[in-house]
Design a protein around this motif. Structure first.
Motif, short mmCIF file in Angstrom:
data_model
loop_
_atom_site.label_atom_id
_atom_site.label_comp_id
_atom_site.label_asym_id
_atom_site.label_seq_id
_atom_site.Cartn_x
_atom_site.Cartn_y
_atom_site.Cartn_z
N MET A 142 0.89 -1.24 0.23
CA MET A 142 0.05 -0.14 -0.05
C MET A 142 0.71 1.34 -0.02
SD MET A 142 -2.97 -1.35 -0.47
CE MET A 142 -4.24 0.39 -0.16
N SER A 143 2.24 1.00 0.18
CA SER A 143 3.02 2.20 0.16
C SER A 143 3.80 2.32 -1.32
CB SER A 143 4.16 2.19 1.34
OG SER A 143 5.11 1.02 0.94
N GLY A 144 3.33 1.46 -2.08
CA GLY A 144 3.92 1.62 -3.38
C GLY A 144 5.22 0.71 -3.58
N LYS A 145 5.60 0.26 -2.64
CA LYS A 145 6.74 -0.47 -2.64
C LYS A 145 6.70 -2.11 -3.09
CE LYS A 145 9.13 2.15 0.61
NZ LYS A 145 9.91 2.33 2.24
N PRO A 146 7.65 -2.79 -3.64
CA PRO A 146 7.47 -4.05 -3.93
C PRO A 146 7.50 -5.14 -2.51
CG PRO A 146 8.98 -3.16 -5.54
CD PRO A 146 8.83 -2.11 -4.15
N VAL A 147 6.58 -6.00 -2.36
CA VAL A 147 6.42 -6.84 -1.45
C VAL A 147 7.72 -7.62 -1.43
CG1 VAL A 147 5.20 -8.75 -0.10
CG2 VAL A 147 3.72 -6.69 -1.42
N ARG A 148 8.47 -8.09 -0.01
CA ARG A 148 9.44 -8.76 -0.01
C ARG A 148 9.12 -10.17 -0.35
NH1 ARG A 148 11.47 -8.88 5.83
NH2 ARG A 148 12.50 -10.79 5.06
N ASP A 149 10.24 -10.71 -0.93
CA ASP A 149 9.94 -12.21 -1.45
C ASP A 149 10.10 -13.23 -0.20
OD1 ASP A 149 9.68 -11.71 -4.25
OD2 ASP A 149 11.83 -11.87 -4.72
N PHE A 150 9.03 -13.07 0.40
CA PHE A 150 8.88 -14.11 1.64
C PHE A 150 8.83 -15.69 1.05
CE2 PHE A 150 7.16 -10.09 3.07
CZ PHE A 150 7.99 -9.99 4.47
N GLY A 151 8.18 -15.70 -0.38
CA GLY A 151 7.70 -17.04 -0.83
C GLY A 151 6.78 -17.02 -1.82
N SER A 152 6.52 -17.86 -2.61
CA SER A 152 5.53 -17.90 -3.50
C SER A 152 4.09 -17.53 -3.05
CB SER A 152 5.34 -19.19 -4.45
OG SER A 152 5.11 -19.97 -3.59
N ALA A 153 3.21 -16.64 -3.79
CA ALA A 153 2.04 -16.09 -3.10
C ALA A 153 1.07 -15.83 -4.39
CB ALA A 153 2.51 -14.77 -2.68
N SER A 154 -0.08 -15.86 -4.03
CA SER A 154 -1.06 -15.68 -4.91
C SER A 154 -1.81 -14.15 -4.68
CB SER A 154 -2.13 -16.83 -4.76
OG SER A 154 -2.57 -17.01 -3.75
N ILE A 155 -2.76 -13.75 -5.50
CA ILE A 155 -3.59 -12.62 -5.41
C ILE A 155 -5.21 -13.03 -4.83
CG2 ILE A 155 -4.30 -10.55 -6.28
CD1 ILE A 155 -1.15 -10.54 -5.79
N LEU A 156 -5.65 -12.45 -3.65
CA LEU A 156 -6.93 -12.73 -3.46
C LEU A 156 -7.71 -11.54 -3.32
CD1 LEU A 156 -8.74 -14.85 -1.90
CD2 LEU A 156 -7.84 -14.06 0.23
N LEU A 157 -8.79 -11.66 -4.10
CA LEU A 157 -9.81 -10.47 -3.98
C LEU A 157 -10.95 -10.90 -3.38
CD1 LEU A 157 -9.35 -9.65 -7.77
CD2 LEU A 157 -8.18 -8.52 -5.99
N PRO A 158 -11.05 -10.90 -1.87
CA PRO A 158 -12.60 -11.40 -1.22
C PRO A 158 -13.52 -10.64 -1.46
CG PRO A 158 -10.97 -10.23 0.27
CD PRO A 158 -10.07 -10.26 -1.09
N ALA A 159 -13.52 -9.51 -2.00
CA ALA A 159 -14.71 -8.68 -2.31
C ALA A 159 -14.74 -8.33 -3.68
CB ALA A 159 -14.88 -7.65 -1.30
N GLY A 160 -14.04 -8.96 -4.47
CA GLY A 160 -14.05 -8.50 -5.97
C GLY A 160 -13.11 -7.30 -6.28
N ALA A 161 -13.17 -6.71 -7.43
CA ALA A 161 -12.48 -5.73 -7.93
C ALA A 161 -12.60 -4.56 -7.10
CB ALA A 161 -12.51 -5.42 -9.39
N GLN A 162 -13.77 -4.30 -6.48
CA GLN A 162 -14.22 -2.99 -5.88
C GLN A 162 -13.76 -3.08 -4.28
OE1 GLN A 162 -15.53 -0.66 -7.67
NE2 GLN A 162 -14.96 -2.02 -9.36
N GLY A 163 -13.00 -4.11 -3.88
CA GLY A 163 -12.52 -4.18 -2.53
C GLY A 163 -11.07 -4.32 -2.35
N ALA A 164 -10.67 -4.70 -1.15
CA ALA A 164 -9.29 -4.94 -0.79
C ALA A 164 -8.77 -6.21 -1.56
CB ALA A 164 -9.07 -4.77 0.71
N ALA A 165 -7.43 -6.11 -1.69
CA ALA A 165 -6.82 -7.10 -2.47
C ALA A 165 -5.38 -7.35 -1.53
CB ALA A 165 -6.07 -6.89 -3.85
N PHE A 166 -5.25 -8.68 -1.59
CA PHE A 166 -4.29 -9.17 -0.54
C PHE A 166 -3.31 -10.10 -1.22
CE2 PHE A 166 -7.91 -8.67 2.02
CZ PHE A 166 -7.53 -7.62 3.12
#
Length: 443
Positions: A315-339
């Motif tokens: 959310m600060s505009g910086k790349p997330v650290r390479d903690f490991g492989s990850a997927s993108i979750l949109l629990p409320a669709g494109a209009q909600g928060a993404a993780f």
């Protein structure tokens, strides 16, 4: 562990939830739906859990008295028929007599079991409660009060103390809402009822195994109406495989006011299923314009640096650290928060497979560490679909040629995939979000 109806492992903007009467006691949804076969070992197992099998007793014994509700005269008959099966599972006559002396049929348990699918809550409403000011404040107080215990547990099992505390906070409001239903009565009622009889009978045999071990007395074995017990709401089979005696008093006591064994048992459970120390459960991220939403799928795994090349940052505009492989979750669709979610998300899922619950535990743990609230907006104008509407959505999608592989009112990965396929065919953003607007479009 606590809840019994396994709901979606995919996007859950709406899900069945059983909520306690106060904000302090947040219970997501009953689990798990799919019974598992009994194990022959009392050791660690990724699947199940039962007492070590003992030789069945050959003699037939008198059935102890049970309190019977006149509307269900078959309950005592069911108990009689259950006895030989319990003895075959290694439960002694003495244990059976102690356990069922005073046990009774509980009609309210059946009422709750029948009605749970109608309890719906949006993800954002759930998270508002999961990480409420009161729950954060009480969690920080609990972390301080039990600092030495939680530090020792974290050191032993490698699971963040704040994550353990967050599970505790969601399951029983830090021990203030552990449930006072007699477990033998609840499980025998549910097993007798038969809707999920095999599963609840398995849990009942496991509960009798716990009583036989001497960890707790029959009428002190209390918990939720669905059979979950203690500070962090273990179901009996999970207790047998994962509960630990952390304070060394010779008993794995998850019921008493002292939460030590319960908190350590939760950490042991998460560690057994692969908790990675130093890895986050997930990170809230920004999705760039023009993003290919078909990539927001649990099956699509990439390193954070690879996602950054597609424009996804924290959310600060910086790349997330390479903690490991990850997927993108949109629990409320494109209009909600993404993780961006990591392996530890999957580990928490072993406790409860509802995405809302996992995000609730993860976000509450972040808040207990001092992080701020989720920054993105939610589609708060949306409401949760009712159980009937969820079934209608599945039916209409399937009849439109986008099969959900069943019509059960539960929004799982198959339904999400069907929604996404329909959205693509209709020129919509393929975010997999099963909204009321989508249902109305299908009508």
């Amino acid at each position: 562990m606590s809840l019994w109806l396994r709901v979606s492992t995919g996007v859950l903007a709406l899900f069945a939830t059983q909520v306690a009467a106060t904000d302090l006691a947040l219970r997501p949804v009953v689990r798990p739906a799919t019974p598992v076969a009994l194990s022959q070992s009392a050791g660690y197992s990724a699947d199940v859990i039962r007492p070590q099998a003992r030789p069945a007793l050959a003699r037939t014994a008198e059935v102890p008295p049970v309190t019977e509700i006149s509307a269900n005269p078959g309950y005592s008959d069911w108990v009689r028929a259950f006895y030989p099966r319990a003895r075959a599972g290694g439960i002694s006559e003495a244990t059976l007599k102690r356990a069922f002396s005073g046990a009774q049929y509980l009609p309210d348990v059946i009422r709750r079991d029948r009605n749970q699918s109608e309890f719906t809550k949006t993800l954002w409403d759930y998270l508002d409660s999961a990480a409420s000011d009161a729950r954060i404040r009480n969690g920080k107080a609990a972390l301080q009060k039990y600092a030495s215990t939680l530090n020792a547990i974290e050191k032993r099992y490698g699971v963040d103390k704040e994550v353990v505390a967050a599970v505790w906070g969601l399951e029983s409001a830090y021990g203030s809402y552990r449930g006072d239903t007699d477990i033998v009565s609840a499980l025998s009622t549910l097993a007798f009822d038969g809707r999920r009889g095999a599963f609840f009978e398995q849990q009942l045999v496991a509960a009798l195994g716990i009583l036989q071990s001497g960890d707790v007395a029959p009428r002190n074995m209390t918990g939720s109406w669905a059979g979950a017990m203690g500070h962090t709401q273990f179901i009996p089979t999970s207790y047998l495989d994962y509960a630990v005696d952390f304070n060394g008093d010779g008993r794995r006591d998850i019921w008493s006011d002292d939460p030590t064994d319960a908190l350590a048992s939760t950490a042991a459970y998460l560690a057994q299923f692969g908790w990675v120390s130093g890895m986050p459960w997930g990170v809230e991220v920004k999705i760039p314009q023009g993003f290919d939403y078909t990539l927001a799928d649990r099956k699509t795994l990439r390193m954070p640096s690879d996602w950054a090349r597609l424009g996804i940052t924290d959310m600060s505009g910086k790349p997330v650290r390479d903690f490991g492989s990850a997927s993108i979750l949109l629990p409320a669709g494109a209009q909600g928060a993404a993780f961006m979610i990591f392996k530890n998300f999957e580990v928490i899922e072993r406790y409860n497979t509802a995405d809302a619950y996992v995000i609730g535990v993860g976000h509450l743990s972040d808040r207990l560490k001092g992080a701020g609230p989720i920054q993105s907006d939610w589609p708060r104008g949306d409401r949760a679909l009712t159980f009937a509407e969820r079934k209608e959505l599945q039916d209409r999608l399937t009849r439109a040629g986008f099969s959900t592989q069943g019509i059960d009112g539960r929004i799982g990965p198959n339904t999400i995939d069907a929604v996404r396929s329909y959205q693509q065919s209709a020129g919509l953003i393929p975010d997999g979000y099963p909204s009321l607007r989508l249902l109305e479009r299908l009508r």
